[in-house]
Design an enzyme around this catalytic site. Structure first.
Site, mmCIF file in Angstrom:
data_model
loop_
_atom_site.group_PDB
_atom_site.id
_atom_site.type_symbol
_atom_site.label_atom_id
_atom_site.label_comp_id
_atom_site.label_asym_id
_atom_site.label_seq_id
_atom_site.Cartn_x
_atom_site.Cartn_y
_atom_site.Cartn_z
ATOM 1 N N SER A 109 -5.864 9.933 0.277
ATOM 2 C CA SER A 109 -6.544 9.543 1.512
ATOM 3 C C SER A 109 -7.366 10.727 2.011
ATOM 4 O O SER A 109 -7.365 11.797 1.416
ATOM 5 C CB SER A 109 -5.517 9.135 2.577
ATOM 6 N N LYS A 110 -8.050 10.539 3.120
ATOM 7 C CA LYS A 110 -8.901 11.613 3.642
ATOM 8 C C LYS A 110 -8.104 12.861 3.982
ATOM 9 O O LYS A 110 -8.603 13.977 3.864
ATOM 10 C CB LYS A 110 -9.664 11.115 4.869
ATOM 11 N N ARG A 111 -6.865 12.682 4.391
ATOM 12 C CA ARG A 111 -6.077 13.863 4.738
ATOM 13 C C ARG A 111 -5.731 14.686 3.502
ATOM 14 O O ARG A 111 -5.435 15.877 3.589
ATOM 15 C CB ARG A 111 -4.800 13.467 5.476
#
Length: 470
Positions: free
Chosen positions: A240-242
């Site tokens: 994911s973006k994290r």
């Protein structure tokens, strides 16, 4: 057989890092076997496809050096060809028209769920007389899929995988408005483009069974499928973006060299012994699908950063200067002059050993390109007051007398001046660094003097002495 692979992104967003790896694997496999690597933009979703996304995909691939063979194929331009294949299947009995209403289909899906069946369409119109078709209802066209047996795929990564045919629907090929579905378009395009190997993420594995049925219905050769596991984050969760699931342009903007990104992506899910650092030319010599792992790879930004630092250290100074020059020009508000560029190239050997990214390097190199007078930061300004100014004047006098300017001659002159004044070398070197760089941190100060040259060095010192005097 000439190996032909393809990368087929949908232009509904940026070029995801996982998509970039898929493109890389396809290109490496094609190059390994002396084949072709093609690009197809699957832009049939008009509502979500954007010109900006198409451009981002093309620019991302080009930045990574993943050039494709021939012109890109845009799927939206081939809708009539896709529909013609569906009509051909109608003529041979491989497909049929279905007149079910949305309400009827919803009831079928609910009934299938209750009995635990994966076949959501019950085949109402499969063998029904078209004369019974309701008036004014535009039909869809469905594939006449086999009801018995199983569909088997010998996947180059996953191995032998199979699904019972009673779990596969008579899928829709043409919608009621006559537009082709994704499943049909992909198969027709892969066939017409002579694709021999379909290398893609394993989230497409279920699609492969349905697409195989279309190939068989048309009597076409089925390509080799190779479904590579997706990329996960360091914690094992879906990327994911994290974790770093950003567009390729984000990694470019963060200052990672394209060589480092490609090297890192190549190692995500594929290995060649213990080799960690290698060029893409070498990877193309080595790459094979049998060495792609079946487990998800884990994205680690720290490892990418480490590779980035390695490539920066090993890169030719002229190329490195070209990569960071746009950033420097943006910070300075003007293109670099020939003299600034020459200083930059000369100064990189002393800067790049400490840089992890191109952004780090550009920040560290900025003082070489700044126009006079430099504005020192707060810490540097303190070194140019009081005793610092007097020591800077001593250093200036020593440097002015040098006939043959070099790092060695500058060090000898300043060292002699420090000894004559009863000072340690650092006492003169600190204000000298502040005057020449505007900072308290830089490469060796005598290296800086050598790169700047005599005229620029004395000019910067004079600027600082004048500022202190004022």
């Amino acid at each position: 057989m000439t190996v032909v692979t393809r990368f087929a992104p949908s232009p509904t967003g940026f070029l995801h890092i996982g998509g970039a790896r898929t493109a890389l694997f396809n290109r490496l496999y094609a190059r390994r076997h002396g084949g072709k690597f093609l690009l197809r933009i699957e832009d049939t979703d008009r509502a979500r496809s954007t010109v900006a996304a198409k451009q981002a995909i093309l620019e991302g691939l080009q930045w990574l050096g993943l050039e494709w063979d021939g012109a890109p194929v845009y799927q939206s331009t081939r809708a009539e060809r896709h529909a013609a294949v569906a009509r051909a299947l109608l003529d041979t009995g491989g497909a049929y028209r279905c007149y079910c209403s949305p309400e009827e289909l919803a009831a079928m899906r609910e009934a299938a769920r209750k009995r635990g069946s994966g076949r959501l369409y019950d085949g109402t119109w499969r063998d029904r007389d078209p004369a019974e078709a309701p008036e004014g209802v535009a039909p869809v066209v469905r594939l006449r899929a086999p009801l018995d047996g199983e569909t088997v795929i010998d996947d180059a990564v996953q191995g032998r995988v199979a699904v019972r045919n009673d779990q596969l629907d008579d899928m829709v090929l043409l919608r009621a408005d006559g537009t082709p579905t994704y499943m049909l378009s992909v198969v027709v395009d892969d066939h017409d483009m002579d694709i021999t190997h379909v290398v893609r993420g394993d989230d497409h594995l279920t699609n492969a069974f349905r697409q195989t049925l279309i190939y068989r219905a048309m009597g076409w050769d089925i390509p080799v499928f190779a479904h590579i596991p997706l990329i996960h984050g360091p914690d094992g969760a879906k990327l994911s973006k994290r974790h770093g699931a950003l567009g390729v342009e984000a990694y470019r903007d963060m200052g990672f060299p394209p060589e480092a990104v490609c090297n890192y992506l190549a190692r995500l899910g594929w290995s060649h012994g213990d080799d960690e650092i290698f060029s893409m030319a070498r990877a193309a010599d080595w790459f094979d699908l049998e060495e792609v792992g079946k487990s998800p790879a884990r994205f680690d930004l720290a490892k990418l950063t480490s590779l980035s630092a390695h490539y920066i250290r090993e890169m030719a100074d002229a190329r490195l200067a070209g990569l960071i020059e746009p950033s420097l020009a943006a910070r300075l508000g003007a293109p670099l002059t020939a003299l600034q560029r020459a200083r930059l190239v000369a100064g990189l050997p002393g800067l790049k050993p400490r840089a992890r990214t191109l952004g780090d390097l550009a920040e560290a190199a900025l003082f070489y390109c700044r126009p006079r007078p430099l504005q020192p930061d707060a810490k540097a300004a303190k070194l140019l007051d009081g005793d610092g100014r007097e020591r800077l004047a001593l250093a200036r006098a020593a440097l002015a007398g040098i006939a043959n300017w070099s790092a060695e001659s500058a060090e000898s002159a300043v060292r002699a001046a420090a000894e004559a004044a009863g000072e340690k070398l650092g006492a003169l070197a600190q204000p000298l660094r502040a005057a020449l760089t505007g900072s308290t941190v830089s490469p060796g100060i005598f290296e800086v003097l050598d790169v700047l040259g005599k005229a620029e060095s004395l000019g910067r010192i004079d600027d600082s002495l004048g500022r202190a005097a004022g």
